[in-house]
Design a protein around this motif. Structure first.
Motif, PDB file in Angstrom:
ATOM      1  N   THR A  30     -24.798   2.593  24.036  1.00 11.60           N
ATOM      2  CA  THR A  30     -23.854   3.430  23.303  1.00 11.60           C
ATOM      3  C   THR A  30     -23.321   2.663  22.105  1.00 11.60           C
ATOM      4  O   THR A  30     -23.320   1.424  22.095  1.00 11.60           O
ATOM      5  N   ILE A  31     -22.871   3.399  21.096  1.00  7.52           N
ATOM      6  CA  ILE A  31     -22.318   2.801  19.887  1.00  7.52           C
ATOM      7  C   ILE A  31     -21.235   3.712  19.330  1.00  7.52           C
ATOM      8  O   ILE A  31     -21.361   4.939  19.368  1.00  7.52           O
ATOM      9  N   SER A  32     -20.161   3.128  18.806  1.00  8.47           N
ATOM     10  CA  SER A  32     -19.103   3.906  18.176  1.00  8.47           C
ATOM     11  C   SER A  32     -19.401   4.075  16.692  1.00  8.47           C
ATOM     12  O   SER A  32     -19.953   3.178  16.046  1.00  8.47           O
ATOM     13  N   TRP A  33     -19.039   5.241  16.147  1.00 10.38           N
ATOM     14  CA  TRP A  33     -19.295   5.506  14.742  1.00 10.38           C
ATOM     15  C   TRP A  33     -18.475   4.595  13.833  1.00 10.38           C
ATOM     16  O   TRP A  33     -18.947   4.153  12.788  1.00 10.38           O
ATOM     17  N   SER A  34     -17.223   4.317  14.208  1.00 10.51           N
ATOM     18  CA  SER A  34     -16.314   3.578  13.339  1.00 10.51           C
ATOM     19  C   SER A  34     -16.608   2.083  13.305  1.00 10.51           C
ATOM     20  O   SER A  34     -17.039   1.548  12.273  1.00 10.51           O
TER      21      SER A  34
END
Length: 123
Positions: A50-54
């Motif tokens: 998973t990865i966060s956009w910010s």
């Protein structure tokens, strides 16, 4: 609503590499993080990365750590999964998904899903 479209799957020999893409569209303002999951025949869907956009924070499943890399292009609203040193046990349908909060590691934590793309690793 958020639409997610995966691409880049295919057949590759063990030890090879493949890059998956997931293009997001629609009401993507509600998406905080993106995840990759996979599902092999007869098995439950499992978390991959998973990865966060910010901030671009990442989390990986132990089974792929050191071999897979998740990344994102915010301008293109696209998430990638670079898969190296592929093994036959990596064979599965790979799905990208969107979550409204961080960090989300379970299937139930994601509210939008792509159609999936098949990855087959031959021995």
């Amino acid at each position: 609503q958020v639409q997610l479209v995966e691409s880049g799957g295919g057949l590759v020999q063990a030890g090879g590499s493949l890059r998956l893409s997931c293009a997001a569209s629609g009401r993507t303002f509600s998406s905080y993080a993106m995840g990759w999951f996979r599902q092999a025949p007869g098995k439950e869907r499992e978390f991959v990365a998973t990865i966060s956009w910010s901030a671009g924070s990442t989390v990986y499943a132990d089974s792929v750590k050191g071999r897979f890399t998740i990344s994102r292009d915010n301008a293109k609203k696209t998430v990638y999964l670079q898969m190296n040193s592929l093994k036959p046990e990596d064979t599965a349908v790979y799905y990208c998904a969107s979550a409204q909060m961080w960090a989300r590691l379970r299937v139930a934590d994601y509210d939008y899903w792509g159609q999936g793309t098949q990855v087959t690793v031959s021995s």
